[in-house]
Design an enzyme around this catalytic site. Structure first.
Site, PDB file in Angstrom:
ATOM      1  N   LYS A  86       0.839  -1.200   0.000  1.00 13.98           N
ATOM      2  CA  LYS A  86       0.000   0.000   0.000  1.00 13.98           C
ATOM      3  C   LYS A  86       0.878   1.256   0.000  1.00 13.98           C
ATOM      4  O   LYS A  86       2.102   1.169   0.175  1.00 13.98           O
ATOM      5  CB  LYS A  86      -0.934  -0.013   1.225  1.00 13.98           C
ATOM      6  CG  LYS A  86      -1.789  -1.281   1.347  1.00 13.98           C
ATOM      7  CD  LYS A  86      -2.751  -1.399   0.198  1.00 13.98           C
ATOM      8  CE  LYS A  86      -3.821  -2.475   0.324  1.00 13.98           C
ATOM      9  NZ  LYS A  86      -3.452  -3.800   0.722  1.00 13.98           N
TER      10      LYS A  86
HETATM   11  C1  LIG Z   1      -9.665  -3.797  -0.854  1.00 12.21           C
HETATM   12  C2  LIG Z   1      -8.975  -4.434   0.322  1.00 12.21           C
HETATM   13  N1  LIG Z   1      -9.642  -4.521   1.482  1.00 12.21           N
HETATM   14  C3  LIG Z   1      -9.066  -5.062   2.582  1.00 12.21           C
HETATM   15  C4  LIG Z   1      -7.780  -5.542   2.545  1.00 12.21           C
HETATM   16  C5  LIG Z   1      -7.201  -6.170   3.764  1.00 12.21           C
HETATM   17  O1  LIG Z   1      -6.105  -5.472   4.256  1.00 12.21           O
HETATM   18  P1  LIG Z   1      -4.951  -6.211   5.080  1.00 12.21           P
HETATM   19  O2  LIG Z   1      -4.118  -6.962   4.087  1.00 12.21           O
HETATM   20  O3  LIG Z   1      -4.208  -5.086   5.718  1.00 12.21           O
HETATM   21  O4  LIG Z   1      -5.609  -7.100   6.067  1.00 12.21           O
HETATM   22  C6  LIG Z   1      -7.045  -5.457   1.369  1.00 12.21           C
HETATM   23  C7  LIG Z   1      -5.668  -5.962   1.320  1.00 12.21           C
HETATM   24  O5  LIG Z   1      -5.059  -6.154   0.318  1.00 12.21           O
HETATM   25  C8  LIG Z   1      -7.657  -4.897   0.219  1.00 12.21           C
HETATM   26  O6  LIG Z   1      -6.998  -4.803  -0.933  1.00 12.21           O
END
Ligand SMILES: Cc1ncc(COP(=O)(O)O)c(C=O)c1O
Length: 416
Positions: free
Chosen positions: A204
């Site tokens: 990110k």
């Molecule tokens: C659209 C979206 N929502 C939620 C998440 C979840 O985030 P995390 O990987 O920090 O748990 C991601 C992770 O890639 C994502 O792309």
């Protein structure tokens, strides 16, 4: 067409963190200090996110999945309540609904942007109304790639149907949406959504290793999210229910005492992670600008590969802080397959990825909801491929990736 030799350099992943010396120093400082968790770096990181988004409250947590789970818990859904989730997203957006006992109504997306816009939300609402099930209580729009859909229009439609809007901004720290008055407002400012969730995974724009957050303007939700993040524990006198156990003879709360009025989790994020996040947040404008520069260069360089290759459609309702750079590619028209193109790109030192396999196609959801046909999601999924994009890239890396793509696609893309 313009030809650029796909010179071999270091492997370019589709995304990665940019960690600099001051980030390392910030983490080291915490490691030398007293607080590794629940300390001042967490509060400082939360404050930085409030300043960046304009939200009144930020609750930082373990990752973006935890942020979505906390937000879903705070909605107090009853078992069987339904939530509309776009199918083109990462698994976690839909899973948050199931983890709290809700049912997912998958919405389609615009075939060229991947975003759930008003027509797709309308169709999902109509489909839900025509299908037996619990009431539709909420909608979780996703700011895919860092672009946001028309948030004021989605919020208005959600409001008409009494739905709570929780936006998944895992991709969109630093992005701005177009408000009804035409001004650009930061995603996560809490004006149009009850809660906004973020992720700070290394691919990110802002990296914490693992990290997430929920922003909100609602004091009650913020307090609730904070409790759910930490086992559901309270320590304040006014909250105590066990009068027989809570208080000392002088009426103060016993120093060791805590109560759990509702069940929660340990979704806390450490001071180590928050020190990194805080240091990275100071660079948000620079990282975002570099990602925009790189995306603009991709747009220009890829024009030569049209019509076989096109950037995804741009949303007029958004000023994106690009998290990924997805393309739409006519693989059949190029006489090849996506797997072959990915393999050729990899051989040329270029990483690529597919964002995303529509979530309604996952076995878990197929078993639960049967075989849905969402034509926009299908058309988007069949064509999409993301090329490398991260703040540490140079414009020459973009040229390398585009040249490698042209070669991978073969003569049909103008490389004879
Ligand atoms: C659209 C979206 N929502 C939620 C998440 C979840 O985030 P995390 O990987 O920090 O748990 C991601 C992770 O890639 C994502 O792309």
């Amino acid at each position: 067409m313009r030809k650029i030799a796909p010179s071999q350099g270091p492997f370019l992943p589709y995304g990665r963190q940019l960690i600099e010396e001051d980030d390392i120093a910030a983490v080291t400082e915490v490691l030398r200090g007293d607080w590794l968790t629940t300390g001042p770096a967490v509060a400082a990181f939360e404050q930085a996110l409030c300043e960046a988004t304009g939200a009144r409250h930020t609750v930082a947590c373990a990752n973006g999945t935890a942020a979505l789970h906390l937000a879903a818990l705070a909605l107090d859904l009853d078992p069987g309540d339904r939530v509309i989730v776009p199918s083109v997203t990462f698994l976690a957006t839909a899973n948050a609904v199931r983890l709290v006992g809700g049912e997912v109504v998958f919405a389609d997306c615009d075939a060229d942007s991947g975003l759930m816009e008003v027509p797709q939300l309308t169709e999902a609402l109509e489909r839900a109304a025509a299908t037996p099930g619990g009431p539709v209580k909420a909608v979780f729009p996703v700011h895919l790639t860092g672009q946001c859909a028309d948030l004021p229009a989605l919020a208005a439609l959600a409001g008409e149907h009494g739905l709570t809007l929780v936006d998944d901004a895992a991709h969109a720290i630093g992005s701005r949406y177009r408000a009804a008055d035409g001004s650009a407002k930061p995603i996560g400012d809490g004006r149009l959504s009850a809660m906004t969730t973020f992720s700070f995974h290394p691919v990110k724009t802002i990296a914490m290793g693992e990290g997430g957050a929920v922003t909100t303007n609602d004091d009650g939700l913020a307090r609730r999210l904070g409790l759910l993040r930490s086992h559901g524990m309270v320590r304040e006198a006014a909250e105590m229910q066990n009068g027989d156990l809570a208080f000392d003879a002088d009426g103060s709360v016993n120093p060791w005492y805590y109560e759990m009025p509702e069940i929660g989790l340990n979704y806390r994020v450490t001071d180590i992670q928050c020190a990194l996040g805080l240091s990275q947040m100071k660079k948000l404008a620079r990282f975002t600008a570099q990602r925009r520069r790189l995306a603009d260069r991709y747009d220009r360089q890829l024009a030569d590969l049209a019509p076989l290759v096109r950037p995804i459609a741009r949303s007029a309702a958004s000023e994106a802080a690009w998290h990924i750079y997805p393309l739409l590619i006519d693989f059949a028209g190029a006489g090849t397959s996506r797997a072959q193109v990915m393999a050729r790109l990899k051989a040329a030192g270029i990483g690529s990825q597919v964002h995303y396999i529509p979530v309604h196609l996952q076995p878990y959801y197929r078993q639960r909801y049967g075989n849905l046909d969402l034509p926009g999601a299908r058309a988007y999924y069949e064509r999409t491929l993301s090329l490398p994009l991260f703040a540490g890239m140079e414009e020459s890396d973009v040229d390398r990736a585009v040249a490698a793509l042209a070669q991978a696609l073969g003569p049909a893309a103008g490389q004879g």
